[in-house]
Write a protein that holds these residues in place. Sequence first.
Motif, PDB file in Angstrom:
ATOM      1  N   PHE A  93       7.847  11.790 -18.530  1.00 20.33           N
ATOM      2  CA  PHE A  93       6.958  11.149 -17.314  1.00 20.33           C
ATOM      3  C   PHE A  93       7.165  12.102 -16.104  1.00 20.33           C
ATOM      4  CE2 PHE A  93       7.108   7.515 -20.111  1.00 20.33           C
ATOM      5  CZ  PHE A  93       5.938   7.032 -19.896  1.00 20.33           C
ATOM      6  N   PRO A  94       6.045  12.344 -15.239  1.00 18.73           N
ATOM      7  CA  PRO A  94       4.915  11.869 -15.600  1.00 18.73           C
ATOM      8  C   PRO A  94       4.089  12.319 -16.306  1.00 18.73           C
ATOM      9  CG  PRO A  94       4.825  12.970 -13.294  1.00 18.73           C
ATOM     10  CD  PRO A  94       6.313  13.041 -14.124  1.00 18.73           C
ATOM     11  N   MET A  95       2.903  11.785 -16.805  1.00 19.47           N
ATOM     12  CA  MET A  95       1.754  12.282 -17.392  1.00 19.47           C
ATOM     13  C   MET A  95       0.507  12.389 -16.537  1.00 19.47           C
ATOM     14  SD  MET A  95       2.129  10.739 -20.975  1.00 19.47           S
ATOM     15  CE  MET A  95       3.628   9.678 -21.218  1.00 19.47           C
ATOM     16  N   ILE A  96      -0.086  13.329 -16.309  1.00 17.69           N
ATOM     17  CA  ILE A  96      -1.170  13.717 -15.202  1.00 17.69           C
ATOM     18  C   ILE A  96      -2.301  14.132 -15.707  1.00 17.69           C
ATOM     19  CG2 ILE A  96      -1.601  14.833 -13.034  1.00 17.69           C
ATOM     20  CD1 ILE A  96       1.629  15.360 -12.681  1.00 17.69           C
ATOM     21  N   ALA A  97      -3.448  13.422 -15.264  1.00 15.45           N
ATOM     22  CA  ALA A  97      -4.900  13.786 -15.551  1.00 15.45           C
ATOM     23  C   ALA A  97      -5.572  13.869 -14.469  1.00 15.45           C
ATOM     24  CB  ALA A  97      -5.415  12.673 -16.342  1.00 15.45           C
ATOM     25  N   LYS A  98      -6.464  14.863 -14.522  1.00 14.88           N
ATOM     26  CA  LYS A  98      -7.390  15.063 -13.511  1.00 14.88           C
ATOM     27  C   LYS A  98      -9.105  14.813 -14.062  1.00 14.88           C
ATOM     28  CE  LYS A  98      -8.859  18.150  -9.871  1.00 14.88           C
ATOM     29  NZ  LYS A  98      -9.039  19.475  -9.329  1.00 14.88           N
ATOM     30  N   THR A 146       2.453  17.957 -17.189  1.00 14.53           N
ATOM     31  CA  THR A 146       3.531  17.234 -16.635  1.00 14.53           C
ATOM     32  C   THR A 146       3.628  17.762 -14.999  1.00 14.53           C
ATOM     33  OG1 THR A 146       4.881  19.278 -17.093  1.00 14.53           O
ATOM     34  CG2 THR A 146       4.551  17.367 -18.679  1.00 14.53           C
ATOM     35  N   LEU A 147       4.598  17.270 -14.380  1.00 12.60           N
ATOM     36  CA  LEU A 147       4.954  17.772 -12.839  1.00 12.60           C
ATOM     37  C   LEU A 147       4.877  19.074 -13.002  1.00 12.60           C
ATOM     38  CD1 LEU A 147       5.751  16.929  -9.958  1.00 12.60           C
ATOM     39  CD2 LEU A 147       8.016  17.059 -10.880  1.00 12.60           C
ATOM     40  N   THR A 148       5.472  19.829 -13.855  1.00 14.25           N
ATOM     41  CA  THR A 148       5.509  21.354 -13.685  1.00 14.25           C
ATOM     42  C   THR A 148       4.031  21.864 -13.682  1.00 14.25           C
ATOM     43  OG1 THR A 148       7.587  21.626 -14.757  1.00 14.25           O
ATOM     44  CG2 THR A 148       6.491  23.571 -14.939  1.00 14.25           C
ATOM     45  N   ASP A 149       3.289  21.253 -14.608  1.00 17.09           N
ATOM     46  CA  ASP A 149       1.864  21.541 -14.710  1.00 17.09           C
ATOM     47  C   ASP A 149       0.942  21.411 -13.176  1.00 17.09           C
ATOM     48  OD1 ASP A 149       1.981  22.636 -17.507  1.00 17.09           O
ATOM     49  OD2 ASP A 149       2.305  20.514 -17.960  1.00 17.09           O
ATOM     50  N   LEU A 150       1.494  20.202 -12.837  1.00 15.61           N
ATOM     51  CA  LEU A 150       0.633  20.117 -11.474  1.00 15.61           C
ATOM     52  C   LEU A 150       1.170  20.994 -10.392  1.00 15.61           C
ATOM     53  CD1 LEU A 150      -0.939  17.755  -9.810  1.00 15.61           C
ATOM     54  CD2 LEU A 150       1.021  16.612  -9.453  1.00 15.61           C
ATOM     55  N   LYS A 151       2.456  21.412 -10.412  1.00 11.61           N
ATOM     56  CA  LYS A 151       2.800  22.297  -9.492  1.00 11.61           C
ATOM     57  C   LYS A 151       1.912  23.496  -9.479  1.00 11.61           C
ATOM     58  CE  LYS A 151       7.692  20.614  -8.863  1.00 11.61           C
ATOM     59  NZ  LYS A 151       9.048  20.820  -8.955  1.00 11.61           N
ATOM     60  N   SER A 152       1.985  23.838 -10.720  1.00 11.64           N
ATOM     61  CA  SER A 152       1.089  25.288 -10.996  1.00 11.64           C
ATOM     62  C   SER A 152      -0.081  25.186 -10.572  1.00 11.64           C
ATOM     63  CB  SER A 152       1.279  25.521 -12.370  1.00 11.64           C
ATOM     64  OG  SER A 152       2.453  26.168 -12.840  1.00 11.64           O
ATOM     65  N   LEU A 153      -0.866  23.975 -10.687  1.00 14.25           N
ATOM     66  CA  LEU A 153      -2.154  23.769 -10.315  1.00 14.25           C
ATOM     67  C   LEU A 153      -2.525  23.592  -8.956  1.00 14.25           C
ATOM     68  CD1 LEU A 153      -5.322  23.156 -11.610  1.00 14.25           C
ATOM     69  CD2 LEU A 153      -4.389  20.688 -11.547  1.00 14.25           C
TER      70      LEU A 153
END
Length: 72
Positions: free
Chosen positions: A52-57, A64-71
């Motif tokens: 967690f977390p699992m993130i959708a847009k 994940t959080l790491t992917d959100l930071k990159s985005l």
Amino acid sequence: MYEVYGKANCNACTEAKLLLDNAGEDYIYKQLGKDFSLGEMFEVAPATHKTFPMIAKDGKYIGTLTDLKSLL
């Protein structure tokens, strides 16, 4: 709009919400056991995702959080 799927007492979930707040992004936070079940979780994220977390847009899983930071 982002959707953050998290669980209680999750530091990474709190960090994801803070990142979105600081970026001025709209999001909905959903908590495991309160707003969604474990089974519903796999409708959003792949069964191989176990953190967690699992993130959708806009209804599409982004990671994940790491992917959100990159985005952001």
